[in-house]
Design a protein around this motif. Sequence first.
Motif, PDB file in Angstrom:
ATOM      1  N   ALA A 117       0.839  -1.205   0.000  1.00  0.00           N
ATOM      2  CA  ALA A 117       0.000   0.000   0.000  1.00  0.00           C
ATOM      3  C   ALA A 117       0.874   1.255   0.000  1.00  0.00           C
ATOM      4  O   ALA A 117       0.586   2.224  -0.713  1.00  0.00           O
ATOM      5  CB  ALA A 117      -0.941  -0.002   1.202  1.00  0.00           C
ATOM      6  N   GLY A 118       1.954   1.244   0.764  1.00  0.00           N
ATOM      7  CA  GLY A 118       2.883   2.377   0.776  1.00  0.00           C
ATOM      8  C   GLY A 118       3.531   2.587  -0.577  1.00  0.00           C
ATOM      9  O   GLY A 118       3.726   3.734  -1.025  1.00  0.00           O
ATOM     10  N   LYS A 119       3.869   1.503  -1.244  1.00  0.00           N
ATOM     11  CA  LYS A 119       4.447   1.587  -2.586  1.00  0.00           C
ATOM     12  C   LYS A 119       3.445   2.203  -3.571  1.00  0.00           C
ATOM     13  O   LYS A 119       3.805   3.045  -4.400  1.00  0.00           O
ATOM     14  CB  LYS A 119       4.855   0.179  -3.040  1.00  0.00           C
ATOM     15  CG  LYS A 119       5.627   0.118  -4.320  1.00  0.00           C
ATOM     16  CD  LYS A 119       6.084  -1.328  -4.592  1.00  0.00           C
ATOM     17  CE  LYS A 119       6.727  -1.449  -5.950  1.00  0.00           C
ATOM     18  NZ  LYS A 119       7.086  -2.828  -6.269  1.00  0.00           N
ATOM     19  N   ALA A 120       2.174   1.824  -3.455  1.00  0.00           N
ATOM     20  CA  ALA A 120       1.135   2.388  -4.321  1.00  0.00           C
ATOM     21  C   ALA A 120       0.929   3.870  -4.024  1.00  0.00           C
ATOM     22  O   ALA A 120       0.763   4.679  -4.945  1.00  0.00           O
ATOM     23  CB  ALA A 120      -0.176   1.621  -4.151  1.00  0.00           C
ATOM     24  N   LYS A 121       0.954   4.248  -2.749  1.00  0.00           N
ATOM     25  CA  LYS A 121       0.789   5.659  -2.374  1.00  0.00           C
ATOM     26  C   LYS A 121       1.891   6.510  -2.992  1.00  0.00           C
ATOM     27  O   LYS A 121       1.629   7.576  -3.546  1.00  0.00           O
ATOM     28  CB  LYS A 121       0.794   5.822  -0.856  1.00  0.00           C
ATOM     29  CG  LYS A 121       0.699   7.280  -0.390  1.00  0.00           C
ATOM     30  CD  LYS A 121       0.758   7.415   1.110  1.00  0.00           C
ATOM     31  CE  LYS A 121       2.114   7.238   1.694  1.00  0.00           C
ATOM     32  NZ  LYS A 121       2.990   8.395   1.627  1.00  0.00           N
ATOM     33  N   ALA A 122       3.106   6.035  -2.935  1.00  0.00           N
ATOM     34  CA  ALA A 122       4.237   6.796  -3.468  1.00  0.00           C
ATOM     35  C   ALA A 122       4.271   6.787  -4.991  1.00  0.00           C
ATOM     36  O   ALA A 122       4.719   7.761  -5.614  1.00  0.00           O
ATOM     37  CB  ALA A 122       5.544   6.226  -2.916  1.00  0.00           C
ATOM     38  N   GLY A 123       3.794   5.709  -5.603  1.00  0.00           N
ATOM     39  CA  GLY A 123       4.004   5.535  -7.031  1.00  0.00           C
ATOM     40  C   GLY A 123       2.847   5.838  -7.954  1.00  0.00           C
ATOM     41  O   GLY A 123       3.039   5.909  -9.169  1.00  0.00           O
ATOM     42  N   ILE A 134       0.896  13.560   1.723  1.00  0.00           N
ATOM     43  CA  ILE A 134      -0.037  12.467   1.505  1.00  0.00           C
ATOM     44  C   ILE A 134       0.201  11.403   2.560  1.00  0.00           C
ATOM     45  O   ILE A 134       1.306  10.878   2.690  1.00  0.00           O
ATOM     46  CB  ILE A 134       0.118  11.877   0.086  1.00  0.00           C
ATOM     47  CG1 ILE A 134      -0.102  12.958  -0.972  1.00  0.00           C
ATOM     48  CG2 ILE A 134      -0.850  10.711  -0.107  1.00  0.00           C
ATOM     49  CD1 ILE A 134       0.321  12.550  -2.372  1.00  0.00           C
ATOM     50  N   THR A 135      -0.839  11.099   3.347  1.00  0.00           N
ATOM     51  CA  THR A 135      -0.735  10.076   4.384  1.00  0.00           C
ATOM     52  C   THR A 135      -1.711   8.953   4.066  1.00  0.00           C
ATOM     53  O   THR A 135      -2.628   9.113   3.253  1.00  0.00           O
ATOM     54  CB  THR A 135      -1.034  10.671   5.781  1.00  0.00           C
ATOM     55  OG1 THR A 135      -2.326  11.272   5.767  1.00  0.00           O
ATOM     56  CG2 THR A 135       0.013  11.705   6.167  1.00  0.00           C
TER      57      THR A 135
END
Length: 141
Positions: A117-123, A134-135
């Motif tokens: 999920a963190g990878k998707a948020k950043a990418g 963005i959190t």
Amino acid sequence: MSTTSGSAKWQGGIKDGKGAISTKSGALNDYPYGFSSRFEGKPGSNPEELIGAAHAACFTMALSLILGEAKLTAEHMETKADVTLEKQGDGFAITSIHLTLNAKIPGADKAKFEELAGKAKAGCPVSKLLNAKITLDATLQ
């Protein structure tokens, strides 16, 4: 490369004026927006809500891709994007977006889920576009 479009019309002053938003797909067709829907909670849309919907959709699609690369498939994912608009100096700025994800992904453990999920948020492309903080809160069912 992919190109699409959205458009807006406006008539009148900032407080008494009225606008309409349309999308190429027709999902929105002259949908009303204005000062009262943006700042006073009245019916109609506003740019921040549209950015929130776009960000939630982009993030969720990006996570679906990343899950697939990890040999996982979501049974269900729902993302909400809370967009914060704040007065800064002489104007306004979108200062943060908080993503709340609730997902059911068979075979995923909490650590892997949070990593992906963190990878998707950043990418996701919309995250890359925005300069806001963005959190993310991600809940695996």
